[in-house]
Design a protein around this motif. Structure first.
Motif, PDB file in Angstrom:
ATOM      1  N   SER A 142       0.824  -1.218   0.000  1.00  0.00           N
ATOM      2  CA  SER A 142       0.000   0.000   0.000  1.00  0.00           C
ATOM      3  C   SER A 142       0.853   1.261   0.000  1.00  0.00           C
ATOM      4  O   SER A 142       0.339   2.361  -0.236  1.00  0.00           O
ATOM      5  CB  SER A 142      -0.942   0.004   1.203  1.00  0.00           C
ATOM      6  N   LEU A 143       2.161   1.118   0.239  1.00  0.00           N
ATOM      7  CA  LEU A 143       3.066   2.273   0.215  1.00  0.00           C
ATOM      8  C   LEU A 143       3.732   2.458  -1.151  1.00  0.00           C
ATOM      9  O   LEU A 143       4.407   3.457  -1.368  1.00  0.00           O
ATOM     10  CB  LEU A 143       4.158   2.107   1.281  1.00  0.00           C
ATOM     11  N   TRP A 144       3.529   1.514  -2.051  1.00  0.00           N
ATOM     12  CA  TRP A 144       4.157   1.617  -3.367  1.00  0.00           C
ATOM     13  C   TRP A 144       3.475   2.707  -4.187  1.00  0.00           C
ATOM     14  O   TRP A 144       2.266   2.657  -4.444  1.00  0.00           O
ATOM     15  CB  TRP A 144       4.068   0.294  -4.114  1.00  0.00           C
ATOM     16  N   VAL A 145       4.244   3.687  -4.603  1.00  0.00           N
ATOM     17  CA  VAL A 145       3.709   4.798  -5.389  1.00  0.00           C
ATOM     18  C   VAL A 145       4.497   4.997  -6.677  1.00  0.00           C
ATOM     19  O   VAL A 145       3.930   5.251  -7.739  1.00  0.00           O
ATOM     20  CB  VAL A 145       3.726   6.107  -4.561  1.00  0.00           C
ATOM     21  N   ARG A 146       5.816   4.851  -6.597  1.00  0.00           N
ATOM     22  CA  ARG A 146       6.676   5.096  -7.759  1.00  0.00           C
ATOM     23  C   ARG A 146       7.326   3.787  -8.209  1.00  0.00           C
ATOM     24  O   ARG A 146       8.254   3.288  -7.562  1.00  0.00           O
ATOM     25  CB  ARG A 146       7.742   6.136  -7.421  1.00  0.00           C
ATOM     26  N   TYR A 147       6.824   3.249  -9.305  1.00  0.00           N
ATOM     27  CA  TYR A 147       7.359   2.016  -9.868  1.00  0.00           C
ATOM     28  C   TYR A 147       6.959   1.956 -11.340  1.00  0.00           C
ATOM     29  O   TYR A 147       6.045   2.655 -11.786  1.00  0.00           O
ATOM     30  CB  TYR A 147       6.798   0.781  -9.141  1.00  0.00           C
ATOM     31  N   THR A 174      -4.604  -0.912  -0.363  1.00  0.00           N
ATOM     32  CA  THR A 174      -4.533   0.548  -0.390  1.00  0.00           C
ATOM     33  C   THR A 174      -5.760   1.176   0.265  1.00  0.00           C
ATOM     34  O   THR A 174      -5.641   2.185   0.965  1.00  0.00           O
ATOM     35  CB  THR A 174      -4.408   1.055  -1.832  1.00  0.00           C
ATOM     36  N   ALA A 175      -6.924   0.586   0.057  1.00  0.00           N
ATOM     37  CA  ALA A 175      -8.143   1.111   0.677  1.00  0.00           C
ATOM     38  C   ALA A 175      -8.080   0.963   2.195  1.00  0.00           C
ATOM     39  O   ALA A 175      -8.532   1.839   2.940  1.00  0.00           O
ATOM     40  CB  ALA A 175      -9.367   0.383   0.131  1.00  0.00           C
ATOM     41  N   SER A 176      -7.494  -0.140   2.660  1.00  0.00           N
ATOM     42  CA  SER A 176      -7.366  -0.365   4.096  1.00  0.00           C
ATOM     43  C   SER A 176      -6.462   0.677   4.737  1.00  0.00           C
ATOM     44  O   SER A 176      -6.765   1.218   5.811  1.00  0.00           O
ATOM     45  CB  SER A 176      -6.818  -1.772   4.357  1.00  0.00           C
ATOM     46  N   LEU A 177      -5.330   0.977   4.073  1.00  0.00           N
ATOM     47  CA  LEU A 177      -4.420   1.983   4.614  1.00  0.00           C
ATOM     48  C   LEU A 177      -5.066   3.361   4.633  1.00  0.00           C
ATOM     49  O   LEU A 177      -4.931   4.105   5.604  1.00  0.00           O
ATOM     50  CB  LEU A 177      -3.130   2.016   3.798  1.00  0.00           C
ATOM     51  N   MET A 178      -5.774   3.710   3.567  1.00  0.00           N
ATOM     52  CA  MET A 178      -6.447   5.000   3.524  1.00  0.00           C
ATOM     53  C   MET A 178      -7.488   5.120   4.640  1.00  0.00           C
ATOM     54  O   MET A 178      -7.611   6.166   5.279  1.00  0.00           O
ATOM     55  CB  MET A 178      -7.110   5.189   2.158  1.00  0.00           C
ATOM     56  N   LEU A 192      -5.544  16.387  -1.209  1.00  0.00           N
ATOM     57  CA  LEU A 192      -5.830  15.813  -2.517  1.00  0.00           C
ATOM     58  C   LEU A 192      -4.618  15.862  -3.447  1.00  0.00           C
ATOM     59  O   LEU A 192      -4.549  15.117  -4.419  1.00  0.00           O
ATOM     60  CB  LEU A 192      -7.003  16.545  -3.164  1.00  0.00           C
ATOM     61  N   ASP A 193      -3.664  16.776  -3.174  1.00  0.00           N
ATOM     62  CA  ASP A 193      -2.472  16.875  -4.013  1.00  0.00           C
ATOM     63  C   ASP A 193      -1.343  15.968  -3.526  1.00  0.00           C
ATOM     64  O   ASP A 193      -0.236  15.999  -4.074  1.00  0.00           O
ATOM     65  CB  ASP A 193      -1.976  18.313  -4.063  1.00  0.00           C
ATOM     66  N   CYS A 194      -1.620  15.168  -2.525  1.00  0.00           N
ATOM     67  CA  CYS A 194      -0.609  14.258  -1.990  1.00  0.00           C
ATOM     68  C   CYS A 194      -0.358  13.131  -2.999  1.00  0.00           C
ATOM     69  O   CYS A 194      -1.312  12.584  -3.576  1.00  0.00           O
ATOM     70  CB  CYS A 194      -1.081  13.678  -0.658  1.00  0.00           C
ATOM     71  N   PRO A 195       0.911  12.768  -3.261  1.00  0.00           N
ATOM     72  CA  PRO A 195       1.203  11.677  -4.203  1.00  0.00           C
ATOM     73  C   PRO A 195       0.505  10.372  -3.848  1.00  0.00           C
ATOM     74  O   PRO A 195       0.066   9.633  -4.737  1.00  0.00           O
ATOM     75  CB  PRO A 195       2.729  11.529  -4.105  1.00  0.00           C
ATOM     76  N   PHE A 196       0.383  10.085  -2.555  1.00  0.00           N
ATOM     77  CA  PHE A 196      -0.306   8.863  -2.141  1.00  0.00           C
ATOM     78  C   PHE A 196      -1.773   8.914  -2.534  1.00  0.00           C
ATOM     79  O   PHE A 196      -2.326   7.950  -3.049  1.00  0.00           O
ATOM     80  CB  PHE A 196      -0.171   8.670  -0.628  1.00  0.00           C
ATOM     81  N   GLN A 197      -2.412  10.055  -2.299  1.00  0.00           N
ATOM     82  CA  GLN A 197      -3.815  10.204  -2.654  1.00  0.00           C
ATOM     83  C   GLN A 197      -4.010   9.998  -4.148  1.00  0.00           C
ATOM     84  O   GLN A 197      -4.915   9.280  -4.586  1.00  0.00           O
ATOM     85  CB  GLN A 197      -4.307  11.603  -2.253  1.00  0.00           C
ATOM     86  N   HIS A 198      -3.179  10.640  -4.935  1.00  0.00           N
ATOM     87  CA  HIS A 198      -3.300  10.540  -6.386  1.00  0.00           C
ATOM     88  C   HIS A 198      -3.128   9.094  -6.848  1.00  0.00           C
ATOM     89  O   HIS A 198      -3.896   8.599  -7.691  1.00  0.00           O
ATOM     90  CB  HIS A 198      -2.252  11.429  -7.051  1.00  0.00           C
ATOM     91  N   HIS A 199      -2.138   8.418  -6.300  1.00  0.00           N
ATOM     92  CA  HIS A 199      -1.870   7.039  -6.706  1.00  0.00           C
ATOM     93  C   HIS A 199      -3.010   6.122  -6.306  1.00  0.00           C
ATOM     94  O   HIS A 199      -3.455   5.275  -7.096  1.00  0.00           O
ATOM     95  CB  HIS A 199      -0.565   6.558  -6.079  1.00  0.00           C
ATOM     96  N   TRP A 200      -3.498   6.263  -5.081  1.00  0.00           N
ATOM     97  CA  TRP A 200      -4.566   5.388  -4.600  1.00  0.00           C
ATOM     98  C   TRP A 200      -5.849   5.575  -5.404  1.00  0.00           C
ATOM     99  O   TRP A 200      -6.529   4.606  -5.737  1.00  0.00           O
ATOM    100  CB  TRP A 200      -4.817   5.653  -3.115  1.00  0.00           C
TER     101      TRP A 200
END
Length: 213
Positions: free
Chosen positions: A123-128, A176-180, A198-206
């Motif tokens: 759930s922490l993977w954003v950049r790959y 990812t939904a669980s972490l959010m 909303l501009d957080c990279p995690f938010q955008h990725h999820w």
């Protein structure tokens, strides 16, 4: 423990506080296990980094390190950690297929759910890259086929539906939904801000993960 600082001077101050605390409480940090990681700006490079000392010894600068089982890299890429999970899953899948070959289908499915669906810190993977993630997906699908003795090129979605087992994308969405949900329900102010921006990279990725998959 991990110290995060926006500058070398601030990091030196934090280390000084740690050193004084350790002396006051009869503790000592292990210098050989202490390392320095400088995060690179996106699209940029890092110039000469001044030395940072702990107990008078210069800390070794590294490009990646493993923290609580998760690989953190200087460029904030998650490719290394995805590969760590793929290798770990390959070992677990092979172990199950070898040791429980004579078990019933129901037992094998239960074991697969218990040992091969954790996807630790996914759930922490954003950049790959998509190719990197695909290697993990293929490993997951093939592990299930081998365990159940299914044909190599049988439909992945079909075999998971028949076994009433979550496929790769379903697990990613659920994690990812669980972490959010936990972030939004946390009483920690920093985590709450992270979850609501909303501009957080995690938010955008999820959000993208749930829309595209």
């Amino acid at each position: 423990m991990v110290l995060l600082s926006p500058s070398i001077s601030a990091l030196r101050k934090l280390l000084g506080i740690c050193e004084r605390y350790a002396v006051a409480h009869g503790l000592k940090y292990n210098i050989t296990k202490s390392e320095l990681l400088v995060f690179k700006p996106r699209g940029g490079t890092v110039g000469t980094v001044p030395p940072v000392y702990l107990y008078g010894s210069e800390l070794k600068q590294v490009s990646e390190f493993k923290y609580l089982g998760h690989w953190v890299t200087a460029d904030l890429s998650d490719g290394t950690d995805v590969e760590r999970e793929r290798r770990s899953m390959a070992v677990r899948c092979n172990m199950l297929a070898r040791r429980f070959a004579r078990c019933t289908k129901e037992v094998k499915i239960t074991l697969f759910k218990a040992y091969c669906q954790s996807f630790y810190t996914c759930s922490l993977w954003v950049r790959y890259t998509q190719s990197t993630l695909n290697t993990l997906r293929v490993q997951y699908n093939n592990g299930f086929r081998v365990l159940l003795g299914l044909p190599r090129f049988c439909s992945a979605s079909g075999m998971f539906a028949e076994a009433r087992t979550d496929g790769f994308q379903a697990i990613m969405r659920k994690r990812t939904a669980s972490l959010m949900r936990r972030l939004r329900g946390s009483s920690n102010s920093l985590l709450h801000v992270l979850a609501e921006r909303l501009d957080c990279p995690f938010q955008h990725h999820w959000m993208l993960l749930h829309v595209q998959q």
